[in-house]
Scaffold this active site. Structure first.
Site, mmCIF file in Angstrom:
data_model
loop_
_atom_site.group_PDB
_atom_site.id
_atom_site.type_symbol
_atom_site.label_atom_id
_atom_site.label_comp_id
_atom_site.label_asym_id
_atom_site.label_seq_id
_atom_site.Cartn_x
_atom_site.Cartn_y
_atom_site.Cartn_z
ATOM 1 N N ASP A 228 -2.216 2.081 -4.593
ATOM 2 C CA ASP A 228 -3.554 2.806 -3.992
ATOM 3 C C ASP A 228 -4.676 1.414 -4.135
ATOM 4 O O ASP A 228 -4.564 0.443 -5.087
ATOM 5 C CB ASP A 228 -3.935 3.770 -4.488
ATOM 6 C CG ASP A 228 -3.235 5.286 -4.195
ATOM 7 O OD1 ASP A 228 -2.392 5.018 -2.913
ATOM 8 O OD2 ASP A 228 -2.949 6.103 -4.835
ATOM 9 N N HIS B 197 0.900 -1.122 -0.050
ATOM 10 C CA HIS B 197 0.065 -0.033 -0.110
ATOM 11 C C HIS B 197 0.888 1.327 0.157
ATOM 12 O O HIS B 197 0.350 2.469 -0.235
ATOM 13 C CB HIS B 197 -0.965 -0.062 1.103
ATOM 14 C CG HIS B 197 -2.134 0.919 1.177
ATOM 15 N ND1 HIS B 197 -2.414 1.635 -0.138
ATOM 16 C CD2 HIS B 197 -3.394 1.121 1.856
ATOM 17 C CE1 HIS B 197 -3.671 1.895 0.090
ATOM 18 N NE2 HIS B 197 -4.216 1.847 1.257
#
Length: 456
Positions: free
Chosen positions: A431, A427
């Site tokens: 995204d 992450h």
């Protein structure tokens, strides 16, 4: 005139006497009154002249270089740049006879096991590294004494005789037991006049039950345990997975895929595919092809963070690592340049890498690199799981088993073959929007293979 045998005998006696007195003419460069020359007719002999009075021929023997030439020292093969050392696991012991190309030991590295074969037929003279010892490239491993002949194979056990000899009758044979006569009538029922023998309840003693085994007692009543050293590959896997947890901000997104169309396509074309390409059409090739298609649409999933320079490295190529479970651990051979492959090329590469993995013949070059990983836990029956990223990659796709489940299709409930898929991603770089879009691309390409053909 002395015969040749008496001449040689006298020469040997005099040479031995001179050697014992320390005046051996062959052991010095020059002595007074002594000269050496070639004997006639004896290319491997010398004529010794002492004080110009005695002449005799001395035959000497020539030593060969067999012992020197036939003793070979085998060294550790060179490793790849990313591997510096490994642990030795011996398959043979000192004194064992080996054939040419027979495996003598295996060197377990962080990524794979490197087999070290015998360079020739011979006998193991010495093991220069202990079992489990660490070695680097070029380290001497063992010495081999060449024999020139392959070791004889063990002969199969002799077949038993066609017919066993009949046992001779003995005089002291035991007579057969007399036949037991079977009763033909029911036993008489006791009359009511005869009272039945009985005991008071207080006189009856309960029988003690046998003692129960202690809970958890193993065979023989012992609770034991044993320890085994963790091999280098398993240590490396544990280290890399822990590094992934400590470094990456891992997050997993899920989806489900209807496998009806891909199963129908496989059932319809598998015979023609096998006839043309001599390969079986599987499901893994569809997911590899779909992943390459999705990675081209979402290049950030194929990228990686360079923690040293704090830069994002985007790759213009797609190398997909396919996780394969082996008895010694998980290996991840790489399919390179997948974006330029068709179904047949992908299936052929998967088949070849799978065979090499099962035979423990994968080279380090087969597992170097990789920009994306696919892990198939479905072969073990897994329904649902969250895979862990394989550093330095940024994402991994987890496949699972196919089960028939009721799903809503067009407002109706139908039973379809369904598979859960999971995408774990870093992450820090990817995204949620890119991750979900990527996984939906794979879902669309597998559920309807025409998406790949039409580039939709």
């Amino acid at each position: 005139m002395l015969s040749r045998s008496r001449c040689v005998s006298r020469a040997f006696s005099r040479s031995l006497s001179a050697f014992q007195k320390g005046n051996c003419p062959l052991g010095r460069r020059s002595l007074p009154g002594v000269s050496l020359c070639q004997g006639p007719g004896y290319p491997n002999s010398r004529k010794v002249v002492i004080n110009n009075s005695s002449v005799f021929s001395v035959r000497f023997f020539r030593t060969t270089a067999v012992c020197k030439d036939d003793l070979v020292t085998v060294k550790t093969p060179a490793f790849a740049e990313s591997v510096t050392e490994g642990d030795v696991r011996w398959e043979k012991a000192v004194g064992d006879t080996v054939a040419e190309d027979e495996v003598v030991c295996e060197i377990e590295t962080d990524k794979t096991s490197v087999q070290v074969p015998s360079p020739a037929n011979g006998v193991i003279e010495a093991l220069l590294v202990p079992d489990g010892g660490k070695v680097e490239g070029g380290t001497p491993l063992f010495t081999l004494r060449k024999t020139g002949a392959a070791p004889a194979k063990a002969k199969p056990a002799e077949a038993p005789a066609a017919a066993a000899p009949k046992a001779e009758p003995t005089a002291a044979a035991v007579p057969p037991p007399p036949a037991v006569s079977l009763p033909t009538q029911m036993p008489p029922v006791p009359s009511p006049s005869q009272p039945l023998s009985s005991k008071p309840v207080s006189a009856v003693k309960p029988t003690a039950a046998p003692p129960l085994a202690e809970p958890g007692a193993g065979k023989g009543g012992l609770r034991s345990e044993h320890r085994e050293k963790m091999n280098r590959m398993r240590q490396r896997i544990a280290q890399r997975l822990k590094e992934a947890q400590n470094t990456c901000a891992m997050l997993t997104t899920f989806n489900e895929i209807d496998m009806s169309n891909i199963q129908e396509m496989r059932a319809r074309h598998k015979e023609a595919f096998l006839k043309k390409h001599n390969l079986k059409l599987g499901f893994m090739s569809a997911f590899v092809k779909a992943s390459a298609f999705a990675l081209q649409e979402q290049p950030v999933v194929n990228a990686v963070i360079d923690d040293t320079t704090k830069e994002v490295v985007y790759r213009d190529y797609i190398d997909i690592s396919v996780a394969v479970a082996t008895p010694r651990g998980l290996v991840v051979p790489v399919i390179r340049n997948v974006e330029a492959m068709n179904y047949a090329d992908i299936e052929r590469t998967i088949t070849e890498l799978g065979e090499k993995a099962r035979k423990n013949e994968l080279a380090i070059e087969d597992m170097d690199g990789g920009t994306f990983t696919i892990s198939n836990g479905g072969v073990f029956g897994s329904l649902f799981g969250t895979p862990i990223i394989n550093p330095p990659q940024s994402a991994i796709l987890g496949m699972h088993a196919i089960f028939d489940r009721p799903v809503a299709i067009g407002g109706k409930v139908e039973v379809r073959p369904m598979m859960y898929v999971a995408l774990t991603y870093d992450h820090r770089l990817i995204d949620g929007r890119e991750a979900v879009t990527f996984l939906r691309k794979i879902k669309a390409a597998v559920e309807d293979p025409r998406v790949l053909l039409l580039d939709l």
